[in-house]
Design a protein around this motif. Sequence first.
Motif, PDB file in Angstrom:
ATOM      1  N   GLU A 136      -7.800  42.592 -11.031  1.00  0.00           N
ATOM      2  CA  GLU A 136      -9.057  42.183 -10.408  1.00  0.00           C
ATOM      3  C   GLU A 136      -8.879  41.026  -9.426  1.00  0.00           C
ATOM      4  N   ASN A 137      -7.757  40.307  -9.517  1.00  0.00           N
ATOM      5  CA  ASN A 137      -7.562  39.138  -8.659  1.00  0.00           C
ATOM      6  C   ASN A 137      -7.367  39.483  -7.188  1.00  0.00           C
ATOM      7  N   TRP A 138      -7.131  40.761  -6.889  1.00  0.00           N
ATOM      8  CA  TRP A 138      -7.002  41.158  -5.491  1.00  0.00           C
ATOM      9  C   TRP A 138      -8.305  40.938  -4.715  1.00  0.00           C
ATOM     10  N   THR A 139      -9.422  40.808  -5.427  1.00  0.00           N
ATOM     11  CA  THR A 139     -10.714  40.607  -4.766  1.00  0.00           C
ATOM     12  C   THR A 139     -10.927  39.157  -4.330  1.00  0.00           C
ATOM     13  N   ARG A 140     -10.025  38.263  -4.686  1.00  0.00           N
ATOM     14  CA  ARG A 140     -10.147  36.868  -4.269  1.00  0.00           C
ATOM     15  C   ARG A 140      -9.885  36.736  -2.766  1.00  0.00           C
ATOM     16  N   PRO A 141     -10.232  35.595  -2.171  1.00  0.00           N
ATOM     17  CA  PRO A 141      -9.998  35.416  -0.737  1.00  0.00           C
ATOM     18  C   PRO A 141      -8.556  35.726  -0.350  1.00  0.00           C
ATOM     19  N   VAL A 142      -8.397  36.348   0.815  1.00  0.00           N
ATOM     20  CA  VAL A 142      -7.071  36.774   1.269  1.00  0.00           C
ATOM     21  C   VAL A 142      -6.102  35.590   1.330  1.00  0.00           C
ATOM     22  N   THR A 143      -6.583  34.437   1.775  1.00  0.00           N
ATOM     23  CA  THR A 143      -5.698  33.274   1.871  1.00  0.00           C
ATOM     24  C   THR A 143      -5.177  32.843   0.499  1.00  0.00           C
ATOM     25  N   GLU A 144      -6.038  32.918  -0.525  1.00  0.00           N
ATOM     26  CA  GLU A 144      -5.606  32.545  -1.866  1.00  0.00           C
ATOM     27  C   GLU A 144      -4.585  33.536  -2.408  1.00  0.00           C
ATOM     28  N   VAL A 145      -4.851  34.836  -2.202  1.00  0.00           N
ATOM     29  CA  VAL A 145      -3.927  35.854  -2.692  1.00  0.00           C
ATOM     30  C   VAL A 145      -2.574  35.724  -1.996  1.00  0.00           C
ATOM     31  N   SER A 146      -2.591  35.513  -0.678  1.00  0.00           N
ATOM     32  CA  SER A 146      -1.343  35.380   0.076  1.00  0.00           C
ATOM     33  C   SER A 146      -0.535  34.180  -0.414  1.00  0.00           C
ATOM     34  N   ALA A 147      -1.232  33.072  -0.678  1.00  0.00           N
ATOM     35  CA  ALA A 147      -0.544  31.878  -1.170  1.00  0.00           C
ATOM     36  C   ALA A 147       0.049  32.129  -2.553  1.00  0.00           C
ATOM     37  N   LEU A 148      -0.690  32.850  -3.391  1.00  0.00           N
ATOM     38  CA  LEU A 148      -0.191  33.173  -4.726  1.00  0.00           C
ATOM     39  C   LEU A 148       1.060  34.042  -4.651  1.00  0.00           C
ATOM     40  N   MET A 149       1.050  35.051  -3.797  1.00  0.00           N
ATOM     41  CA  MET A 149       2.207  35.933  -3.675  1.00  0.00           C
ATOM     42  C   MET A 149       3.430  35.160  -3.188  1.00  0.00           C
ATOM     43  N   ALA A 150       3.217  34.294  -2.202  1.00  0.00           N
ATOM     44  CA  ALA A 150       4.331  33.495  -1.682  1.00  0.00           C
ATOM     45  C   ALA A 150       4.886  32.571  -2.765  1.00  0.00           C
ATOM     46  N   MET A 151       3.993  31.909  -3.491  1.00  0.00           N
ATOM     47  CA  MET A 151       4.434  31.013  -4.547  1.00  0.00           C
ATOM     48  C   MET A 151       5.160  31.768  -5.646  1.00  0.00           C
ATOM     49  N   PHE A 152       4.671  32.945  -5.960  1.00  0.00           N
ATOM     50  CA  PHE A 152       5.274  33.747  -7.015  1.00  0.00           C
ATOM     51  C   PHE A 152       6.731  34.064  -6.662  1.00  0.00           C
ATOM     52  N   GLY A 153       6.956  34.508  -5.422  1.00  0.00           N
ATOM     53  CA  GLY A 153       8.318  34.802  -4.995  1.00  0.00           C
ATOM     54  C   GLY A 153       9.207  33.576  -4.996  1.00  0.00           C
ATOM     55  N   GLU A 154       8.673  32.449  -4.518  1.00  0.00           N
ATOM     56  CA  GLU A 154       9.446  31.205  -4.491  1.00  0.00           C
ATOM     57  C   GLU A 154       9.826  30.756  -5.897  1.00  0.00           C
ATOM     58  N   ARG A 155       8.888  30.887  -6.830  1.00  0.00           N
ATOM     59  CA  ARG A 155       9.160  30.480  -8.211  1.00  0.00           C
ATOM     60  C   ARG A 155      10.235  31.344  -8.843  1.00  0.00           C
ATOM     61  N   ILE A 156      10.198  32.631  -8.573  1.00  0.00           N
ATOM     62  CA  ILE A 156      11.220  33.517  -9.117  1.00  0.00           C
ATOM     63  C   ILE A 156      12.595  33.094  -8.606  1.00  0.00           C
ATOM     64  N   ASP A 157      12.706  32.845  -7.304  1.00  0.00           N
ATOM     65  CA  ASP A 157      13.986  32.436  -6.718  1.00  0.00           C
ATOM     66  C   ASP A 157      14.501  31.147  -7.348  1.00  0.00           C
ATOM     67  N   ARG A 158      13.612  30.171  -7.497  1.00  0.00           N
ATOM     68  CA  ARG A 158      14.033  28.852  -7.964  1.00  0.00           C
ATOM     69  C   ARG A 158      14.251  28.785  -9.468  1.00  0.00           C
ATOM     70  N   GLU A 159      13.401  29.464 -10.231  1.00  0.00           N
ATOM     71  CA  GLU A 159      13.419  29.268 -11.673  1.00  0.00           C
ATOM     72  C   GLU A 159      14.298  30.250 -12.427  1.00  0.00           C
ATOM     73  N   THR A 160      14.650  31.374 -11.825  1.00  0.00           N
ATOM     74  CA  THR A 160      15.481  32.338 -12.545  1.00  0.00           C
ATOM     75  C   THR A 160      16.810  31.722 -12.982  1.00  0.00           C
ATOM     76  N   PRO A 161      17.533  31.005 -12.117  1.00  0.00           N
ATOM     77  CA  PRO A 161      18.778  30.365 -12.594  1.00  0.00           C
ATOM     78  C   PRO A 161      18.531  29.382 -13.736  1.00  0.00           C
ATOM     79  N   GLU A 162      17.402  28.679 -13.703  1.00  0.00           N
ATOM     80  CA  GLU A 162      17.076  27.746 -14.783  1.00  0.00           C
ATOM     81  C   GLU A 162      16.859  28.500 -16.091  1.00  0.00           C
TER      82      GLU A 162
END
Length: 231
Positions: A67-93
């Motif tokens: 259901e979160n896809w219905t949120r503002p496009v800017t919020e969803v885009s920021a979430l997707m970007a953050m999600f990818g960044e977190r995976i890159d940074r935190e997986t080695p940890e």
Amino acid sequence: MPATPTDASGRPRSVAIITDGNGRWAQRRGLSVAEGHRAGADVVRARLRDAAELGVEELTVFSFSTENWTRPVTEVSALMAMFGERIDRETPELVEEGARMRFIGRREGVDPALIEKMDWAEQQTAGGDAITLVVAFNYGGRAEILDAAARYEGGGEDAFRALLYGPDLRDPDLLIRTSGEQRISNYLLWQCAYSEIVFAPELWPDFDRGAFERCLDAYATRDRRFGGRVG
């Protein structure tokens, strides 16, 4: 894996959390919603470490719902970007800490580059045996049941369960929702059939170790009967 009775320690083996309140936390501080989500992501990492120390074997967090896809496009885009960044940074940890990462949810409609990162994180952390972090991403409980039902050809409850997104994962012993809201919001509907539920007043970025331990202590006072009768 179905839920099991509480062990001798009184601690739940599997905990699921609805990490609610990032937006309100940011708004109260005059910050952007994106900053609230970043603060919330930091808390996920901190509580994962606490969970491992406190004997929890699986921690499932609600990262992004269908259901979160219905949120503002800017919020969803920021979430997707953050999600990818977190995976890159935190997986080695996570590898260093012996934590395994799993993702549950629909893959349709998700950027293929992000799916590739998710698959990479699962592969890199596959050997972790300290704790499993399950991230419910593009997840909805009704969607999960519908997806399983579309492939179900009979055979009873076990056969149906095998068609869920994470059939090998435990049913949560304890479901926590932060921010004071008292609903389960389409989260793990099948798996939480017998979960104990604790509604915590803290907004998710304020959910510290003390708040987490209070929820675990509340769970320890519950009498889980799974439909049976004691005495």
